[in-house]
Write a protein that holds these residues in place. Structure first.
Motif, mmCIF file in Angstrom:
data_model
loop_
_atom_site.group_PDB
_atom_site.id
_atom_site.type_symbol
_atom_site.label_atom_id
_atom_site.label_comp_id
_atom_site.label_asym_id
_atom_site.label_seq_id
_atom_site.Cartn_x
_atom_site.Cartn_y
_atom_site.Cartn_z
ATOM 1 N N THR A 62 0.836 -1.207 0.000
ATOM 2 C CA THR A 62 0.000 0.000 0.000
ATOM 3 C C THR A 62 0.869 1.255 0.000
ATOM 4 O OG1 THR A 62 -1.729 -1.188 1.185
ATOM 5 C CG2 THR A 62 -1.849 1.202 1.225
ATOM 6 N N VAL A 63 1.944 1.227 0.788
ATOM 7 C CA VAL A 63 2.866 2.378 0.828
ATOM 8 C C VAL A 63 3.485 2.591 -0.548
ATOM 9 C CG1 VAL A 63 5.077 3.160 1.778
ATOM 10 C CG2 VAL A 63 3.341 2.243 3.300
ATOM 11 N N GLU A 64 3.873 1.503 -1.204
ATOM 12 C CA GLU A 64 4.440 1.610 -2.552
ATOM 13 C C GLU A 64 3.417 2.181 -3.532
ATOM 14 O OE1 GLU A 64 7.627 1.220 -3.494
ATOM 15 O OE2 GLU A 64 8.027 0.902 -1.359
ATOM 16 N N ASP A 65 2.165 1.740 -3.403
ATOM 17 C CA ASP A 65 1.106 2.288 -4.262
ATOM 18 C C ASP A 65 0.969 3.790 -4.052
ATOM 19 O OD1 ASP A 65 0.583 -0.191 -5.311
ATOM 20 O OD2 ASP A 65 -1.211 -0.561 -4.074
ATOM 21 N N TYR A 66 0.991 4.220 -2.797
ATOM 22 C CA TYR A 66 0.869 5.650 -2.513
ATOM 23 C C TYR A 66 2.086 6.426 -3.019
ATOM 24 C CZ TYR A 66 -3.443 5.350 0.118
ATOM 25 O OH TYR A 66 -4.745 5.176 0.474
ATOM 26 N N LYS A 67 3.280 5.829 -2.930
ATOM 27 C CA LYS A 67 4.480 6.489 -3.468
ATOM 28 C C LYS A 67 4.348 6.649 -4.979
ATOM 29 C CE LYS A 67 7.827 5.102 0.048
ATOM 30 N NZ LYS A 67 9.022 4.278 0.334
ATOM 31 N N LEU A 68 3.844 5.608 -5.636
ATOM 32 C CA LEU A 68 3.647 5.678 -7.084
ATOM 33 C C LEU A 68 2.628 6.760 -7.428
ATOM 34 C CD1 LEU A 68 4.113 4.593 -9.952
ATOM 35 C CD2 LEU A 68 2.319 2.906 -9.494
ATOM 36 N N LEU A 69 1.542 6.805 -6.681
ATOM 37 C CA LEU A 69 0.536 7.842 -6.915
ATOM 38 C C LEU A 69 1.123 9.234 -6.703
ATOM 39 C CD1 LEU A 69 -2.664 6.330 -5.284
ATOM 40 C CD2 LEU A 69 -2.326 6.865 -7.691
ATOM 41 N N LYS A 71 4.274 10.115 -7.129
ATOM 42 C CA LYS A 71 5.118 10.405 -8.293
ATOM 43 C C LYS A 71 4.268 10.791 -9.498
ATOM 44 C CE LYS A 71 9.041 7.448 -7.070
ATOM 45 N NZ LYS A 71 9.791 6.232 -7.426
ATOM 46 N N MET A 72 3.174 10.035 -9.698
ATOM 47 C CA MET A 72 2.288 10.333 -10.829
ATOM 48 C C MET A 72 1.681 11.725 -10.679
ATOM 49 S SD MET A 72 0.488 6.591 -11.274
ATOM 50 C CE MET A 72 -0.829 7.177 -12.294
ATOM 51 N N ASN A 73 1.304 12.088 -9.459
ATOM 52 C CA ASN A 73 0.744 13.421 -9.221
ATOM 53 C C ASN A 73 1.776 14.502 -9.507
ATOM 54 O OD1 ASN A 73 -1.815 12.593 -8.543
ATOM 55 N ND2 ASN A 73 -1.408 12.534 -6.350
ATOM 56 N N LYS A 74 3.030 14.270 -9.106
ATOM 57 C CA LYS A 74 4.077 15.259 -9.364
ATOM 58 C C LYS A 74 4.308 15.429 -10.865
ATOM 59 C CE LYS A 74 6.489 14.832 -4.963
ATOM 60 N NZ LYS A 74 7.685 14.361 -4.267
ATOM 61 N N CYS A 78 3.637 18.762 -13.210
ATOM 62 C CA CYS A 78 4.618 19.335 -14.153
ATOM 63 C C CYS A 78 4.018 19.472 -15.547
ATOM 64 C CB CYS A 78 5.876 18.468 -14.200
ATOM 65 S SG CYS A 78 6.884 18.550 -12.705
ATOM 66 N N LYS A 79 3.318 18.429 -15.985
ATOM 67 C CA LYS A 79 2.712 18.474 -17.327
ATOM 68 C C LYS A 79 1.676 19.585 -17.424
ATOM 69 C CE LYS A 79 4.824 15.186 -19.454
ATOM 70 N NZ LYS A 79 5.652 15.445 -20.613
#
Length: 145
Positions: A62-69, A71-74, A78-79
């Motif tokens: 779950t922590v990894e999923d939140y880290k991925l989310l 990163k995706m949000n960051k 930027c985009k």
């Protein structure tokens, strides 16, 4: 008038001390009887350990999923920031283009007027050409006579 007194039951009256003693005696008897075998204790410990490992793994996932989310949000931020800058640039370019069009408007109107004049002049030249051809035919017809 005589008041009626209710009979008291003295044989079943329990004091708090005596009831506590009975509960403690029952608990101690149960403690002696409830001691589980050592293999059951080991199995319980192993079960709790494996359950803890499983839950730890689930939490790490779950922590990894939140880290991925995150990163995706960051990346998305930027985009969208880049898209905003592009949109602002396009907006300013459009404003400049509209200003240039407004400054060229009188010249464009003159070009339109000249085009209309050229069309009228072409039509006059065509009519003159037709008239001159008819005149030439009449002149040739008169010469033959």
């Amino acid at each position: 008038m005589a008041e009626k007194q209710e009979p008291r039951e003295t044989s079943n009256v329990k004091t708090p001390r005596s009831s506590q003693r009975k509960v403690m005696q029952q608990e101690s008897v149960q403690d002696v009887q409830d001691v589980p075998p050592s293999d059951v204790v080991k199995l319980c410990e192993e079960t709790f350990q494996k359950t803890a490992e499983y839950l730890r793994g689930e939490l790490e996932g779950t922590v990894e999923d939140y880290k991925l989310l995150e990163k995706m949000n960051k990346v998305t931020i930027c985009k969208y920031s880049e898209m905003k800058n592009i949109a602002v640039s396009i907006g300013s370019s459009l404003t400049e283009l509209n200003d240039k069009y407004k400054s060229l408007q009188p010249y464009l109107e003159q070009v339109d007027e000249i085009e209309e004049s050229v069309v009228a002049l072409e039509q006059a030249a065509y009519n003159l050409d037709q008239y001159s051809k008819r005149l030439e035919e009449k002149f040739k017809a008169l010469e033959k006579r």
